[in-house]
Design an enzyme around this catalytic site. Structure first.
Site, PDB file in Angstrom:
ATOM      1  N   LYS A 126     -40.693  65.965 -19.197  1.00  0.00           N
ATOM      2  CA  LYS A 126     -41.754  65.165 -19.760  1.00  0.00           C
ATOM      3  C   LYS A 126     -41.698  64.931 -21.303  1.00  0.00           C
ATOM      4  CE  LYS A 126     -45.569  62.945 -20.230  1.00  0.00           C
ATOM      5  NZ  LYS A 126     -45.319  61.271 -19.976  1.00  0.00           N
ATOM      6  N   GLY A 135     -49.664  58.105 -21.740  1.00  0.00           N
ATOM      7  CA  GLY A 135     -49.956  58.567 -23.107  1.00  0.00           C
ATOM      8  C   GLY A 135     -49.527  59.910 -23.576  1.00  0.00           C
ATOM      9  N   CYS A 150     -41.635  54.795 -26.136  1.00  0.00           N
ATOM     10  CA  CYS A 150     -42.750  54.910 -25.305  1.00  0.00           C
ATOM     11  C   CYS A 150     -43.985  54.048 -25.830  1.00  0.00           C
ATOM     12  CB  CYS A 150     -43.248  56.200 -25.442  1.00  0.00           C
ATOM     13  SG  CYS A 150     -44.829  56.475 -24.266  1.00  0.00           S
TER      14      CYS A 150
HETATM   15  C1  LIG Z   1     -45.348  58.122 -14.971  1.00  0.00           C
HETATM   16  C2  LIG Z   1     -44.250  57.869 -15.893  1.00  0.00           C
HETATM   17  C3  LIG Z   1     -44.262  58.644 -17.183  1.00  0.00           C
HETATM   18  C4  LIG Z   1     -43.325  58.664 -18.220  1.00  0.00           C
HETATM   19  N1  LIG Z   1     -43.124  59.281 -19.280  1.00  0.00           N
HETATM   20  C5  LIG Z   1     -41.855  59.163 -19.926  1.00  0.00           C
HETATM   21  C6  LIG Z   1     -42.046  60.079 -21.251  1.00  0.00           C
HETATM   22  O1  LIG Z   1     -42.918  60.918 -21.410  1.00  0.00           O
HETATM   23  N2  LIG Z   1     -40.824  59.880 -21.995  1.00  0.00           N
HETATM   24  C7  LIG Z   1     -39.855  59.028 -21.934  1.00  0.00           C
HETATM   25  O2  LIG Z   1     -38.915  58.788 -22.567  1.00  0.00           O
HETATM   26  N3  LIG Z   1     -39.859  58.181 -20.841  1.00  0.00           N
HETATM   27  C8  LIG Z   1     -41.231  58.166 -19.828  1.00  0.00           C
HETATM   28  N4  LIG Z   1     -41.207  57.275 -18.868  1.00  0.00           N
HETATM   29  C9  LIG Z   1     -40.099  56.213 -18.444  1.00  0.00           C
HETATM   30  C10 LIG Z   1     -39.158  56.797 -17.418  1.00  0.00           C
HETATM   31  O3  LIG Z   1     -38.328  57.887 -18.065  1.00  0.00           O
HETATM   32  C11 LIG Z   1     -38.093  55.623 -17.353  1.00  0.00           C
HETATM   33  O4  LIG Z   1     -37.548  55.196 -18.648  1.00  0.00           O
HETATM   34  C12 LIG Z   1     -38.599  54.163 -16.628  1.00  0.00           C
HETATM   35  O5  LIG Z   1     -39.750  54.783 -15.813  1.00  0.00           O
HETATM   36  C13 LIG Z   1     -37.554  53.526 -16.015  1.00  0.00           C
HETATM   37  O6  LIG Z   1     -36.926  54.170 -14.887  1.00  0.00           O
HETATM   38  P1  LIG Z   1     -37.236  53.926 -13.286  1.00  0.00           P
HETATM   39  O7  LIG Z   1     -37.552  52.488 -13.055  1.00  0.00           O
HETATM   40  O8  LIG Z   1     -36.498  54.759 -12.613  1.00  0.00           O
HETATM   41  O9  LIG Z   1     -38.644  54.717 -13.335  1.00  0.00           O
HETATM   42  C14 LIG Z   1     -42.163  57.415 -17.695  1.00  0.00           C
HETATM   43  C15 LIG Z   1     -42.303  56.688 -16.765  1.00  0.00           C
HETATM   44  C16 LIG Z   1     -43.295  56.880 -15.786  1.00  0.00           C
HETATM   45  C17 LIG Z   1     -43.255  56.072 -14.406  1.00  0.00           C
END
Ligand SMILES: Cc1cc2nc3c(=O)[nH]c(=O)nc-3n(C[C@H](O)[C@H](O)[C@H](O)COP(=O)(O)O)c2cc1C
Ligand SMILES: Cc1cc2nc3c(=O)[nH]c(=O)nc-3n(C[C@H](O)[C@H](O)[C@H](O)COP(=O)(O)OP(=O)(O)OC[C@H]3O[C@@H](n4cnc5c(N)ncnc54)[C@H](O)[C@@H]3O)c2cc1C
Ligand code: FES
Lengths: 303, 253
Positions: free
Chosen positions: A45, A72, A128
């Site tokens: 995270k 957030g 982010c």
């Molecule tokens: C609930 C949630 C929380 C996320 N928190 C972070 C984070 O803290 N830091 C970050 O770099 N990316 C965060 N992401 C982005 C994911 O790491 C990823 O880049 C993005 O979801 C695309 O990949 P996916 O389509 O496989 O989910 C978050 C995504 C989701 C869905």
């Protein structure tokens, strides 16, 4: 059984499948469901210097084949992580990637310094889109990407640095090159795409933050294009993510030039998504007589 | 906690807009208590999020969940035929732990009655339950036969078309001083729970009260921090893992 192991800037992963930041916590919960040591790696995270409470709820919404989130950056702070979760993760035999964010350049430098030598890799979240004060600003323009990368890299003497690119930008190749110039050892992409979901009856956005980051299966074509662009703009290795749900999705990203992949939203749809993806990659490679997954990397032939 | 490919045994309408889906689990997933929930795939690949639904009935390897058709996911779910396979993650969260209490008041509103039904079923007749169940109108009334183990059952409807007119909290408050309840458990819409908290607070929280909360979820198991609620001490708690059951005095409502 094909050889799935890959090497990224000197770090060996037993397979190319890494849990994407923010969807997997610090691994403890999923470890109750399956042994997380089967994974190639875990990106934690997103952490900040100080603990953060994050955004109000609702923090999540759904679209067709996508989700939106605006957590957030709720997190217990980097010192809490080092004290309480680091040891657990480091004894799991997976590559541990600390995902970090800051409000100022100095904070990026400081958080990297605190983690140097403690984890296998550090991933800068400069993209982010959820936190008003931090995040986005660093990840948009090449100049600020280069600057935040350089400051972070200066604080690191032991741990390789991944810079995670935002898709909400003008030019992926320009931003990838900026990270490389700043001293990044590796690039990962994509972070979420800024979007909105609306409750028509209430005439209000569903997510309390109004906008949220779009992720999941529906963003895969966008992510694939961007990963291809980044991989062909820089010499440093690229980790691809965005909408990966299956073993063949993962192999498509590798064919487009990624050396490894991350899986986020698919963990919500199917809690065993990552172990399944690993075995599907194996089956596909076996069925195609390919003995080493690295042979797939960058094999895309444009029309 | 297990993620299992279950078979839909039945999926039937039990009241206006309310369905009961019974799933046969391929293997034992451990004890399931009232208040705990399942994260159920809708079976439509376009819905990337599972739907959290309270565990309502348990019968050997069959579990039943009851759901109100609200948005696209539950609408699709209501069309899933018997024999279909659905992925389900369960059991999740904590539960109404009544070990210390012999006599309990139960306040349910709308879809909030479903987890309470499981709590009553697993504890009656060893414990005395005084139930106050509120529905919108008589067409929404369902599953009262599942509450036959209660010491006393009061049903209310908003329009008075079945049982007493009014809501479940009002019905409880009318009788609160005349029943021997040592604790209260409640589940229902946010407005019902905040009214309950205000009323109990005015009386000085004479007996413990536990409420089950709802929040939109991602992982359903504590990893993503999507589903938080705010505690009175200013910190966040995960509804899916630290809850969904909380002491009413601990949560901001
Ligand atoms: C609930 C949630 C929380 C996320 N928190 C972070 C984070 O803290 N830091 C970050 O770099 N990316 C965060 N992401 C982005 C994911 O790491 C990823 O880049 C993005 O979801 C695309 O990949 P996916 O389509 O496989 O989910 C978050 C995504 C989701 C869905
Ligand atoms: C622990 C828990 C137990 C629950 N138990 C029951 C139950 O036994 N019976 C029942 O009918 N309902 C229950 N709910 C509420 C139920 O989860 C929602 O009504 C349902 O998810 C709505 O989905 P949809 O496809 O109709 O709506 P959509 O609008 O299509 O859903 C979009 C997204 O929002 C989420 N969502 C929308 N409303 C809610 C809500 N009120 N709570 C949580 N997530 C929501 C959905 O899960 C989905 O991720 C429970 C919720 C929680 C958190
Ligand atoms: S839904 Fe992921 S932490 Fe609760």
């Amino acid at each position: 059984m094909a050889d799935l192991s890959v090497e990224i800037c000197g770090v060996r992963l037993k397979n190319p499948v890494i849990a994407a930041s923010g969807t997997f916590g610090f691994g403890r919960e999923y470890n109750l469901l399956y042994d997380i040591s089967v994974l190639g790696g875990i990106s934690t995270k997103g952490m900040t210097l100080e603990p953060r409470l994050g955004n109000p709820v609702p923090r999540i919404a759904e679209g067709s084949s996508v989700i939106l989130n605006a957590v957030g950056l709720q997190n217990p702070g980097v010192d809490y992580f080092i004290k309480n979760d680091l040891k657990f993760l480091m004894t799991k035999g997976v590559t541990v990637i600390a995902n970090v964010a800051g409000k100022t350049l100095e904070e990026y430098g400081e958080i990297c310094a605190r983690l140097d030598g403690l984890v296998h890799m550090i991933e800068l979240n400069i993209s982010c889109p959820n936190v008003h004060a931090g995040g986005m600003a660093f990840g948009i323009k090449p100049e600020s990407i280069e600057e935040v990368t350089r400051i972070s890299k200066k604080s690191l003497s032991l741990t390789p640095l991944i810079v995670k690119l935002s898709p909400n930008v003008e030019s992926i190749p320009a931003n990838a090159r900026a990270a490389e110039r700043g001293g990044a050892d590796c690039i990962s992409l994509i972070n979420t795409i800024t979007g909105m979901a609306i409750d028509l009856e209430k005439r209000k956005p569903i997510i309390a933050n109004n906008t949220g980051g779009v992720s999941g299966a529906g963003i895969k074509p966008i992510a694939l294009r961007m990963v291809y662009e980044a991989a062909h703009a820089v010499r440093i290795p690229v980790i691809g993510l965005g909408g990966i749900t299956s073993g063949t999705d993962a192999l498509e990203f590798m064919a487009a030039g990624a050396r490894a992949v991350q899986v986020g939203t698919a963990n919500f749809t199917n809690a065993n998504a990552m172990p399944n993806i690993i075995s599907e990659m194996n089956s596909w490679l076996d069925a195609h007589g390919i003995k080493d997954v690295n042979q797939i990397v960058d094999t895309l032939k444009l029309n | 906690m297990k993620d299992l490919l279950s078979e839909v045994k039945s999926n039937e309408r039990i009241a206006e807009n309310i369905y009961m889906i019974t799933l046969t689990l391929p293997e034992d997933a451990g004890a399931m208590h009232g208040g705990q929930f399942a994260n159920l795939s809708t079976g439509n690949g376009q819905h990337l999020l599972r739907r959290p639904l309270g565990i309502c009935k348990v019968d050997g390897s069959d579990i039943s969940l009851c759901y109100q058709v609200k948005g696209g996911g539950t609408r699709y779910l209501s069309t899933v035929p018997a024999g279909a396979k659905l992925q389900v993650l369960l059991p999740l969260g904590n539960w109404f732990d009544l070990e210390e209490y012999k006599s309990v008041a139960v306040i349910g509103g709308g879809v909030g009655i479903f987890p309470l039904i499981r709590t009553v079923a697993e504890n009656a007749p060893q414990k005395d339950f005084y139930c106050y169940m509120g529905f919108r109108n008589k067409n929404a009334v369902c599953l009262l036969n599942e509450l036959s183990g209660c010491k006393k059952l009061t049903v209310t409807t908003d329009d008075g078309s079945y049982g007493a007119k009014g809501n479940a909290v009002e019905a409880y408050l009318r009788e609160a001083d005349n029943i021997p309840a040592e604790a209260i458990i409640a589940c229902g819409p946010p407005i019902m729970l905040s009214v309950l908290k205000r009323e109990l607070s005015q009386k000085g929280f004479k007996i413990p009260c536990f409420v089950s909360l709802e929040e939109r979820m991602g992982c359903g198991m504590g990893a993503c921090l999507v589903c938080v609620c705010r505690l009175e001490d200013g910190s966040n708690a995960r509804v899916c893992r630290d809850g969904p059951v909380f002491s009413i005095q601990d949560v901001k409502l």
